[in-house]
Structure formats: structure tokens, C-alpha cells
Design a protein around this motif. Structure first.
Motif, short mmCIF file in Angstrom:
data_model
loop_
_atom_site.label_atom_id
_atom_site.label_comp_id
_atom_site.label_asym_id
_atom_site.label_seq_id
_atom_site.Cartn_x
_atom_site.Cartn_y
_atom_site.Cartn_z
N ALA A 25 5.89 0.09 7.08
CA ALA A 25 7.03 -0.14 6.21
C ALA A 25 6.70 0.60 4.58
CB ALA A 25 7.55 -1.45 6.34
N ALA A 26 5.53 0.04 4.28
CA ALA A 26 5.13 0.56 3.14
C ALA A 26 4.97 2.21 3.22
CB ALA A 26 3.92 0.13 2.54
N PHE A 27 4.69 2.82 4.07
CA PHE A 27 4.11 4.12 4.35
C PHE A 27 5.70 4.82 4.43
CE2 PHE A 27 3.10 8.16 6.69
CZ PHE A 27 2.37 8.54 5.58
N GLY A 28 6.49 4.35 5.10
CA GLY A 28 7.90 4.85 5.16
C GLY A 28 8.50 5.13 3.76
N LYS A 29 8.23 4.15 2.98
CA LYS A 29 8.72 4.40 1.46
C LYS A 29 8.19 5.49 0.57
CE LYS A 29 9.99 -0.52 1.15
NZ LYS A 29 9.75 -1.86 0.33
N ILE A 30 6.78 5.30 1.02
CA ILE A 30 6.05 6.65 0.29
C ILE A 30 6.63 8.07 0.89
CG2 ILE A 30 3.86 7.68 0.36
CD1 ILE A 30 2.53 5.00 0.27
#
Length: 137
Positions: A25-30
Motif C-alpha cells: 500500500a505504501a509503495f503504491g502511493k509512491i
């Protein structure tokens, strides 16, 4: 039931999955930021200063003079510019995940090959039969 839940949670696979979902999820935001803030403006500049995020086809008959947010309030739209942006983000994310899986597979130690039994030939069988027969005597 509480003991079963504790056993379920303490398994390594569940914890690994939870960590993977959070990092994903965090990587998706990046990746969303990378695509929206860096990649698409560069692509827009290359193709003549276009802003893909505001490209749409209005379904209510109005023109495309409104910004996408206002056009959505006025009626239905097909936001194909936003679709292009999300598609570019998906391709980048899929490529990065592919590279990560490839790296993890390269870091794994290869499992030792199972020892194979030696081949038994017809001569070996004859010799074993002779040994058997001599032991019987």
C-alpha cells in the motif's frame, strides 16, 4: 476459539502477508506520486504540453472546457486521461514487482539436488543373482 486464533495469527505466513500488504500500500502511493508528479508531466511535455489528468469525454453533451472535477459534478464523464495515467502507474508497479521477485529468487539458496540412485544394468542384475545364488549354497 481464542487459542485457534492465536495459532492462526502466529503462523509466519499470516505475518508475512500482513507486512506485504502494508508495504504494498505504501509503495503504491509512491508509484502514484511518481507517475502523477514526474512521469506524466514529462510525457505531457514531450507530446506538446498536454495534461492527461483533465482529458475526458462528457456524457451529458457539454463541452470539454471544464476541469475534470467540475465536469464530474456537472454529469457523467469518461476520464480517459486519468485511465492513461493509472495504466502507466500499473505498468511501472508491475515492472518493479517483477524485478523484486526476480531479485528474491536470485538471493534464495538453491536447494541441494536429491541424490539419484545409480542405474542398474543387466550385468548388475546378473552379478547380483550370482551373489544371491552363492549365498544360498
Amino acid at each position: 476459539m481464542l487459542q485457534e486464533f492465536k495459532t492462526f495469527i502466529s503462523r509466519g505466513n499470516v505475518v508475512d502477508l500482513a507486512v506485504g500488504v502494508i508495504i504494498g500500500a505504501a509503495f503504491g502511493k509512491i508509484v502514484d506520486s511518481l507517475v502523477g508528479d514526474i512521469v506524466m508531466p514529462v510525457i505531457g511535455r514531450i507530446v506538446g504540453g498536454l495534461d492527461f489528468s483533465n482529458y475526458y469525454i462528457p456524457l451529458n453533451g457539454q463541452g470539454t472546457h471544464l476541469v475534470l472535477v467540475e465536469a464530474k459534478k456537472a454529469g457523467g464523464v469518461i476520464a480517459y486521461g486519468n485511465f492513461i495515467t493509472v495504466s502507466v502507474g500499473f505498468v511501472i508497479l508491475a515492472f518493479v514487482i517483477f524485478q523484486m521477485v526476480k531479485l528474491v529468487n536470485a538471493l534464495k539458496k538453491p536447494e541441494p539436488a536429491a541424490e539419484q540412485a545409480p542405474e542398474v544394468t543387466a550385468e548388475d542384475i546378473l552379478l547380483l543373482r550370482e551373489i544371491r545364488d552363492s549365498l544360498k549354497k
